[in-house]
Design an enzyme around this catalytic site. Structure first.
Site, PDB file in Angstrom:
ATOM      1  N   THR A 116       0.920  -1.340   0.110  1.00 42.29           N
ATOM      2  CA  THR A 116      -0.127   0.103   0.013  1.00 42.29           C
ATOM      3  C   THR A 116       0.809   1.098   0.363  1.00 42.29           C
ATOM      4  O   THR A 116       1.756   1.502   0.441  1.00 42.29           O
ATOM      5  CB  THR A 116      -0.961   0.081   0.900  1.00 42.29           C
ATOM      6  N   GLY A 129       0.942   5.206  -7.576  1.00 42.17           N
ATOM      7  CA  GLY A 129      -0.177   4.743  -8.312  1.00 42.17           C
ATOM      8  C   GLY A 129       1.174   3.684  -9.792  1.00 42.17           C
ATOM      9  O   GLY A 129       0.257   3.187 -10.080  1.00 42.17           O
TER      10      GLY A 129
END
Length: 178
Positions: free
Chosen positions: A7, A162
């Protein structure tokens, strides 16, 4: 058994504003198990932001313990973090937990590491998780070279992470305190 992992959580403090954001991907090995997890939350009457990275069950266990410490110490973020870190170092079960937290209130941002350390980040910028290095580098560059708000910096940093980290997606949750 394989661990859930991966994450990106990033926090930026500028002036009297702080933003904390994270992506939504939960990965087990090489499989994306969930794309819309909420790893950034408001706790303690919406006065404290917390984001977590690491093993999902471990992170929730730490979050619960941190909330209890925060209640016990009437919202004193630093005291709650130090007390949690003390427990983390002395409790055998806690020492096995593989997770990290970033916590922030109106005045303070802290990183609580998997070793039971409590760190006050330099320059008001910190990041954890698999994409943390990408997000932190991006946030630092943006903070030093633009007038963007903390929320905008967090948003752009998570976008960059990302794009670069396979364990980080573009579903973002960002919370702010102003």
């Amino acid at each position: 058994m394989e661990q859930f992992h991966g994450t990106t959580i990033v926090s930026v403090r500028r002036g009297d504003k702080v933003a904390l954001g994270g992506d939504g991907q939960v990965t087990l090995g090489n499989i994306v198990m969930k794309g819309g997890a909420r790893k950034v939350r408001r706790i303690y009457n919406n006065q404290v932001l917390v984001g977590f990275a690491g093993g999902t069950a471990d992170a929730f266990s730490l979050l619960d313990r941190f909330e209890a410490k925060l209640e016990k110490h009437q919202g004193n973020l630093t005291r709650a973090a130090v007390e949690l870190a003390k427990d983390w170092r002395t409790d055998r079960m806690l020492r096995r937990l593989e997770a990290m937290l970033i916590t922030a209130d109106a005045n303070t941002t802290l990183v609580i590491t998997g070793n039971g350390d409590v760190l006050d980040p330099e320059g008001g910028i910190c990041a954890i998780g698999s994409g943390g290095a990408y997000a932190q580098a991006a946030a630092r560059a943006l903070a030093e070279n633009t007038e963007l708000s903390p929320r905008e910096i967090v948003e752009k940093s998570l976008e960059i992470a990302g794009d670069m980290c396979i364990y980080t997606n573009h579903n973002r949750v960002i919370e702010t305190i102003e």
